[in-house]
Every structure is written in structure tokens, then in C-alpha cells.
Design a protein around this motif. Structure first.
Motif, PDB file in Angstrom:
ATOM      1  N   LYS A   1       0.835  -1.195   0.000  1.00 49.73           N
ATOM      2  CA  LYS A   1       0.000   0.000   0.000  1.00 49.73           C
ATOM      3  C   LYS A   1       0.877   1.256   0.000  1.00 49.73           C
ATOM      4  O   LYS A   1       0.584   2.230  -0.700  1.00 49.73           O
ATOM      5  CB  LYS A   1      -0.918  -0.011   1.212  1.00 49.73           C
ATOM      6  CG  LYS A   1      -1.853   1.169   1.287  1.00 49.73           C
ATOM      7  CD  LYS A   1      -2.778   1.081   2.469  1.00 49.73           C
ATOM      8  CE  LYS A   1      -3.695   2.279   2.550  1.00 49.73           C
ATOM      9  NZ  LYS A   1      -4.567   2.226   3.719  1.00 49.73           N
ATOM     10  N   ARG A   2       1.944   1.215   0.771  1.00 54.24           N
ATOM     11  CA  ARG A   2       2.852   2.356   0.854  1.00 54.24           C
ATOM     12  C   ARG A   2       3.507   2.636  -0.508  1.00 54.24           C
ATOM     13  O   ARG A   2       3.670   3.789  -0.902  1.00 54.24           O
ATOM     14  CB  ARG A   2       3.922   2.074   1.915  1.00 54.24           C
ATOM     15  CG  ARG A   2       4.823   3.218   2.216  1.00 54.24           C
ATOM     16  CD  ARG A   2       4.065   4.319   2.892  1.00 54.24           C
ATOM     17  NE  ARG A   2       4.922   5.486   3.021  1.00 54.24           N
ATOM     18  CZ  ARG A   2       4.634   6.540   3.734  1.00 54.24           C
ATOM     19  NH1 ARG A   2       3.501   6.602   4.380  1.00 54.24           N
ATOM     20  NH2 ARG A   2       5.453   7.544   3.804  1.00 54.24           N
ATOM     21  N   ILE A   3       3.858   1.570  -1.218  1.00 57.35           N
ATOM     22  CA  ILE A   3       4.457   1.729  -2.548  1.00 57.35           C
ATOM     23  C   ILE A   3       3.469   2.414  -3.497  1.00 57.35           C
ATOM     24  O   ILE A   3       3.830   3.339  -4.236  1.00 57.35           O
ATOM     25  CB  ILE A   3       4.909   0.361  -3.107  1.00 57.35           C
ATOM     26  CG1 ILE A   3       6.130  -0.146  -2.331  1.00 57.35           C
ATOM     27  CG2 ILE A   3       5.228   0.446  -4.592  1.00 57.35           C
ATOM     28  CD1 ILE A   3       6.483  -1.591  -2.619  1.00 57.35           C
ATOM     29  N   ARG A   4       2.210   1.971  -3.464  1.00 58.57           N
ATOM     30  CA  ARG A   4       1.191   2.593  -4.314  1.00 58.57           C
ATOM     31  C   ARG A   4       0.984   4.053  -3.940  1.00 58.57           C
ATOM     32  O   ARG A   4       0.900   4.931  -4.810  1.00 58.57           O
ATOM     33  CB  ARG A   4      -0.143   1.848  -4.171  1.00 58.57           C
ATOM     34  CG  ARG A   4      -0.184   0.497  -4.817  1.00 58.57           C
ATOM     35  CD  ARG A   4      -1.614  -0.020  -4.946  1.00 58.57           C
ATOM     36  NE  ARG A   4      -2.391   0.066  -3.731  1.00 58.57           N
ATOM     37  CZ  ARG A   4      -2.494  -0.904  -2.816  1.00 58.57           C
ATOM     38  NH1 ARG A   4      -1.829  -2.036  -2.969  1.00 58.57           N
ATOM     39  NH2 ARG A   4      -3.262  -0.747  -1.749  1.00 58.57           N
ATOM     40  N   ARG A   5       0.923   4.323  -2.646  1.00 55.23           N
ATOM     41  CA  ARG A   5       0.681   5.681  -2.165  1.00 55.23           C
ATOM     42  C   ARG A   5       1.845   6.606  -2.519  1.00 55.23           C
ATOM     43  O   ARG A   5       1.647   7.748  -2.941  1.00 55.23           O
ATOM     44  CB  ARG A   5       0.474   5.649  -0.657  1.00 55.23           C
ATOM     45  CG  ARG A   5       0.073   6.980  -0.072  1.00 55.23           C
ATOM     46  CD  ARG A   5      -0.106   6.870   1.432  1.00 55.23           C
ATOM     47  NE  ARG A   5      -0.277   8.166   2.007  1.00 55.23           N
ATOM     48  CZ  ARG A   5       0.715   9.055   2.203  1.00 55.23           C
ATOM     49  NH1 ARG A   5       1.940   8.752   1.858  1.00 55.23           N
ATOM     50  NH2 ARG A   5       0.466  10.240   2.727  1.00 55.23           N
ATOM     51  N   ASP A   6       3.077   6.107  -2.343  1.00 54.75           N
ATOM     52  CA  ASP A   6       4.262   6.906  -2.657  1.00 54.75           C
ATOM     53  C   ASP A   6       4.283   7.326  -4.126  1.00 54.75           C
ATOM     54  O   ASP A   6       4.657   8.451  -4.454  1.00 54.75           O
ATOM     55  CB  ASP A   6       5.538   6.140  -2.317  1.00 54.75           C
ATOM     56  CG  ASP A   6       5.807   6.076  -0.825  1.00 54.75           C
ATOM     57  OD1 ASP A   6       5.163   6.830  -0.067  1.00 54.75           O
ATOM     58  OD2 ASP A   6       6.659   5.259  -0.410  1.00 54.75           O
ATOM     59  N   GLU A   7       3.884   6.411  -5.006  1.00 57.59           N
ATOM     60  CA  GLU A   7       3.861   6.734  -6.431  1.00 57.59           C
ATOM     61  C   GLU A   7       2.816   7.807  -6.724  1.00 57.59           C
ATOM     62  O   GLU A   7       3.068   8.740  -7.494  1.00 57.59           O
ATOM     63  CB  GLU A   7       3.574   5.470  -7.248  1.00 57.59           C
ATOM     64  CG  GLU A   7       3.524   5.705  -8.733  1.00 57.59           C
ATOM     65  CD  GLU A   7       4.843   6.161  -9.338  1.00 57.59           C
ATOM     66  OE1 GLU A   7       4.813   6.620 -10.496  1.00 57.59           O
ATOM     67  OE2 GLU A   7       5.889   6.077  -8.674  1.00 57.59           O
TER      68      GLU A   7
END
Length: 83
Positions: free
Chosen positions: A9-15
Motif C-alpha cells: 500500500k505504501r508503494i502505491r501511495r508513494d507513487e
């Protein structure tokens, strides 16, 4: 690759955040260029508050450094005053 749901989720949010920051930064840079190229004092004076607001927003969100924001606002104010 991430092993945890929260990391994915963090990877998606960071992008998503990166793309939003990039868009806002580019939009502000274009507005600054437009203000710098403005020759009419009245038009520049009406454009200045919106550009300053955009710069402040970038600084608040740590997209640009606070001192850079101050320097940009100062230079743009000087330019508009000199017209």
C-alpha cells in the motif's frame, strides 16, 4: 518486492504522491515563467498573488525548500515592482 500488505500500500501511495508533487511543481514553474515574461504591470500584479500562493504551497509540502520559496517570492516581487 514487499512482503507485507502495508508495504505494498505504501508503494502505491508513494507513487501517487510523487506524481502529484511533480504535477504541482511543474505547474508552479510554468506559472513563474509566465510571470517573468509578463510585460504589463497590471497583469503581473494580478498574477503575482496566485504564483506566491503556489510557491507557499510547495514549500509547506516540502516539495521545495523554504529558503528557495522565499528567494523566488522576493525575486518575483522585485521584478513586478520594477515594471
Amino acid at each position: 518486492m514487499a512482503n507485507h500488505k502495508s508495504a505494498l500500500k505504501r508503494i502505491r501511495r508513494d507513487e501517487a504522491v510523487r506524481l502529484r508533487n511533480r504535477y504541482q511543481h511543474k505547474t508552479t514553474r510554468n506559472a513563474i515563467k509566465k510571470l517573468r515574461s509578463e510585460e504589463d504591470k497590471k497583469a503581473a500584479e494580478t498574477l503575482l498573488p496566485s504564483v506566491v500562493s503556489m510557491i507557499d504551497r510547495l514549500a509547506k509540502r516540502n516539495i521545495i525548500h523554504t529558503n528557495k520559496a522565499s528567494n523566488l517570492k522576493s525575486k518575483l516581487s522585485q521584478k513586478v515592482a520594477a515594471l
